[in-house]
Scaffold this active site. Structure first.
Site, PDB file in Angstrom:
ATOM      1  N   PHE A 263       0.813  -1.218   0.000  1.00 23.52           N
ATOM      2  CA  PHE A 263       0.000   0.000   0.000  1.00 23.52           C
ATOM      3  C   PHE A 263       0.850   1.274   0.000  1.00 23.52           C
ATOM      4  CE2 PHE A 263      -3.286  -2.717   2.184  1.00 23.52           C
ATOM      5  CZ  PHE A 263      -4.308  -2.506   1.283  1.00 23.52           C
ATOM      6  N   SER A 294      -2.039  -6.368  -6.953  1.00 21.45           N
ATOM      7  CA  SER A 294      -2.083  -5.211  -6.057  1.00 21.45           C
ATOM      8  C   SER A 294      -2.673  -5.624  -4.729  1.00 21.45           C
ATOM      9  CB  SER A 294      -2.932  -4.095  -6.663  1.00 21.45           C
ATOM     10  OG  SER A 294      -4.317  -4.408  -6.547  1.00 21.45           O
ATOM     11  N   ASP A 295      -2.410  -4.833  -3.688  1.00 24.31           N
ATOM     12  CA  ASP A 295      -3.192  -5.010  -2.477  1.00 24.31           C
ATOM     13  C   ASP A 295      -4.567  -4.371  -2.724  1.00 24.31           C
ATOM     14  OD1 ASP A 295      -3.906  -5.736   0.095  1.00 24.31           O
ATOM     15  OD2 ASP A 295      -1.993  -5.110   0.945  1.00 24.31           O
ATOM     16  N   ALA A 296      -5.509  -4.656  -1.856  1.00 23.47           N
ATOM     17  CA  ALA A 296      -6.902  -4.313  -2.117  1.00 23.47           C
ATOM     18  C   ALA A 296      -7.086  -2.819  -2.379  1.00 23.47           C
ATOM     19  CB  ALA A 296      -7.778  -4.748  -0.948  1.00 23.47           C
TER      20      ALA A 296
END
Length: 750
Positions: A263, A294-296
């Protein structure tokens, strides 16, 4: 001569690549983009709330886990039929995953199977200790086994992919996600990263009991300013490469199939769109050929970072940087088609990302065996006897004995009365720890249940909660004192809620929360032996406890078998062998504090003008590598078998370790190295090897470490890895502070 196995692997690779080429040639632009999107089932509309609001209600206890699971979901069947959804998160259970997979394989145009992913961090249904706790076992084979069991259970439940292991190094216990990693040391973190990848993925990904691992969060996520989750990270490239990247490199070398971007921004550039990280380092330097997710929702968050003007610009930056899959509500899906049509993203760049995702699906065997499980296999696998026995074993190995004054432990099983006090003694849910949403509190052995099962049938267990974990309500010190006075010994179980560590769970104050320390002080006044068991997800500042209680047991959050494992240690059925992998500060004001800090020109000393505090100690409460046993170990006769060595040579270090006590025990023999003079300021010492050995009473073993001098280097100002000639000190001992010392010299190559 090329062996038969190598030829077979090369043939399979070429066969898969040809099939991938054929598929990409047939895919529409929308179908290609669909392979780069991971979306979870929608529960929008539940109680009139958004997904995030619903999750917040779940976390706050306003919705029970059962109610959350019962919410009606849109599983996006139409998108699957259209071939525009290649990966789903949040779907588990053999029946549902097979139902959706059947739509993808049998009803979509190209029949491309779906990849199902979920956060399986420390177990699926059989919940193991939080990763920080497991790391304290220093038992690499057991750590690998726990990941293997998690893979077996998760795959039986229809999953193909876990968003683990988290391999972030962290030196700040305020950061909540310290619970998910292996602590502060890059060498240990690298060894554990390799073990966990191998455990999840097994010998072959197409084994139906293997799942795809994901090394996260790339990179620097464990070093946010102020220990505050998602916060900015600013560090030298040398520190990045010497401290924070080694576990990721180890994961790549172990064959991890996927990486997850972080992030945070790193030195001003969000990791989600950081080409230096995702391409220059990961693909070119580490040789990684899987895909990056990707992260959320981190792609649209690039806009919030102020690094892109809108989602379209963020998507362009992300894909061009080397980020293949978007874990979100569809940023790539909304933006990539137009970007390709306008020429802002080359179609060959898009195709390469699609190729990486499809390649992983082939390696998992999903094209040939899309239905890898069924309901019968799921029922047979989850919580089976073998898995519960393994969980109990690794749980007790993860426990660290911090204090044992006058041999207060182990306790006798035939005591007349035992007082068990504290808000976590009979609490099942909080034993599971962070990221355990697939576990069930009803499966957990509570601490009081474990104690009752361990003692004589004649022993009476008296229980009082005393206080809650947080807040000032429901305080019953009088009840706790009453049962304590009636008993022979007091076991106080205190610590944190499971949601006080993990993601978005940073703490300013890392003392015992609420009124728990006040409860302990009241119990101390009674004069009975006071045993404190800590249940927590991070190092805590507990100087009063360290000074005043009779025994201090760091039990962490151990999962399903918590009560049995803790009882095994308390009553001597297992001799504790865990060692701390994260320094315990004396005060939060010392943070960040870690054992392998760079040398300073004025190290802490007695005179005023040295590196220390005027209102407290410079030393931590408990150092890295610390942990006691019910026996004692003696180290002697440290020797270096070769005093001078060239770069590339192996240095042999020998030491004798003797069990000087009366019971058998395991000791983690730790070896540290210090580069005395270098072209960069180096750490005071660095862990470079360890060995866990079992010794019978009075038994002596010769431990020989073999160090390759190539592993004793660092990155210079030009980011070249160098090993410099000169004097090196060697430290071997029971922790990072208590060591024997030796030295050797590395000489220049001729």
């Amino acid at each position: 001569m090329i062996n038969r196995e190598s030829k077979q692997k090369e043939f399979i690779k070429q066969y898969y690549e040809k099939r991938i080429d054929d598929l990409i040639g047939k895919m529409t632009l929308e179908e290609k983009v669909g392979q780069l999107v991971q979306i979870s089932p929608s529960i929008f509309g539940a109680f009139g709330l958004t997904f995030d609001e619903t999750i917040e209600k779940l976390i706050n206890g306003e919705i029970t886990p059962a109610e959350f699971e019962a919410l009606e979901r849109n599983y996006r069947e139409d998108e699957i039929r259209q071939g525009t959804l290649g990966c789903m998160g949040g779907v588990h259970g053999a029946e549902k995953s097979n139902e959706l997979q059947k739509i993808a394989v049998e009803e979509s145009r190209l029949g491309i199977p779906i990849l199902f992913g979920l956060d399986v961090i420390h177990g699926y249904r059989t919940i193991f200790p939080i990763p920080l706790a497991e790391a304290c076992s220093f038992d690499i084979e057991k750590i690998k086994e726990s990941a293997r069991i998690a893979a077996k259970e998760a795959s039986a439940a229809g999953l193909h992919w876990t968003f683990a292991p988290m391999v972030d190094i962290s030196r700040d216990p305020r950061w909540g996600r310290v619970a998910e990693g292996a602590g502060e040391d890059p060498y240990l973190g690298s060894v554990i990263a390799k073990a966990r990848v191998e455990g999840f993925q097994g010998e072959s990904l197409d084994n139906p009991e293997s799942i795809l691992a994901c090394a996260k969060h790339f990179a620097g996520y464990g070093a946010p300013d102020g220990g505050r989750d998602y916060n900015t990270v600013d560090m030298s490239l040398q520190t990045l490469h010497d401290v924070y990247l080694p576990p990721f490199k180890a994961a790549a070398e172990a064959g991890v199939g996927t990486f997850m971007s972080a992030f945070n921004d790193l030195n001003g550039i969000p990791c989600t769109v950081n080409k230096y990280l995702l391409t220059d380092v990961l693909r070119e330097k580490f040789g990684f050929n899987g895909f990056v997710v990707s992260d959320a929702n981190s792609i649209p968050e690039v806009v919030v970072h102020g690094y892109a003007e809108d989602n379209k610009a963020a998507s362009k930056k992300a894909l061009n940087a080397g980020l293949d899959m978007d874990m979100s509500q569809g940023t790539y899906r909304n933006e990539l088609p137009e970007l390709v049509k306008e020429g802002d993203i080359l179609e060959e760049v898009l195709d390469e990302a699609v190729r990486r995702v499809l390649r992983v699906k082939f390696l998992l065997g999903l094209f040939d065996n899309p239905y890898r499980t069924d309901a019968k296999k799921e029922e047979k696998t989850l919580l089976c006897k073998e898995h519960l026995e393994a969980a109990r074993d690794i749980s007790r190995r993860s426990i660290v004995l911090l204090k044992n004054e006058n041999n207060a432990l182990p306790l006798k099983k035939d005591l007349k009365k035992i007082a068990v006090v504290g808000p976590l003694a009979e609490n099942a849910a909080e034993m599971l720890g962070t990221w355990s949403h697939t576990g069930n509190p009803s499966d957990v052995v509570t601490i009081i249940s474990g104690i009752k099962a361990a003692v004589s049938t004649e022993t009476e267990i008296l229980y009082a909660e005393g206080c809650k974990i947080t807040g000032e309500e429901c305080i019953d010190f009088e009840g706790a004192v009453r049962v304590a006075k009636e008993s022979d010994v007091i076991i106080a179980v205190v610590g944190e809620n499971s949601d006080m560590s993990g993601e978005a769970a940073s703490r300013i104050d890392i003392n015992l929360p609420g009124k728990q320390e006040e409860l302990l002080k009241e119990l101390r006044k009674i004069g009975k032996p006071l045993i404190v068991v800590l249940i927590n997800g991070r190092p805590l500042t507990i100087p009063w406890e360290a000074e005043n209680v009779d025994a201090l047991v760091e039990a962490w959050q151990l999962g399903t078998q918590s009560g049995n494992a803790i009882a095994d240690v308390l009553f001597g059925d297992y001799n504790p062998s865990g060692k701390l992998v994260a320094t315990f500060p004396y005060s939060v004001g010392q943070v960040p504090i870690y054992y392998n800090n760079p040398m300073t020109g004025r190290p802490a000393g007695k005179i005023k003008f040295t590196s220390k505090y005027i209102d407290g100690p410079a030393e931590p409460l408990y150092p890295f590598g610390f942990g006691l046993s019910y026996t004692t170990f003696k180290y002697e006769n440290l020797s270096i078998l070769s005093a001078e060595n060239k770069i590339g040579d192996t240095v042999a270090v020998k030491v004798y370790v003797t069990n000087t006590g009366e019971v058998s025990g395991e000791e983690v023999v730790q070896l540290y190295v210090s580069d005395v003079v270098a072209s960069r300021v180096r750490p005071v010492k660095e862990l470079k090897s360890f060995e866990k050995v079992l010794l019978q009473p009075k038994e002596c073993k010769t431990i020989i470490f073999k160090l390759n001098t190539k592993d004793l280097g660092f990155h210079d100002e030009n980011m070249n890895y160098v090993v410099e000639p000169g004097l090196f000190k060697v430290y071997v001992g029971t922790n990072s502070k208590e060591c024997l010392e030796g030295e050797f010299t590395i000489v220049a190559l001729d």
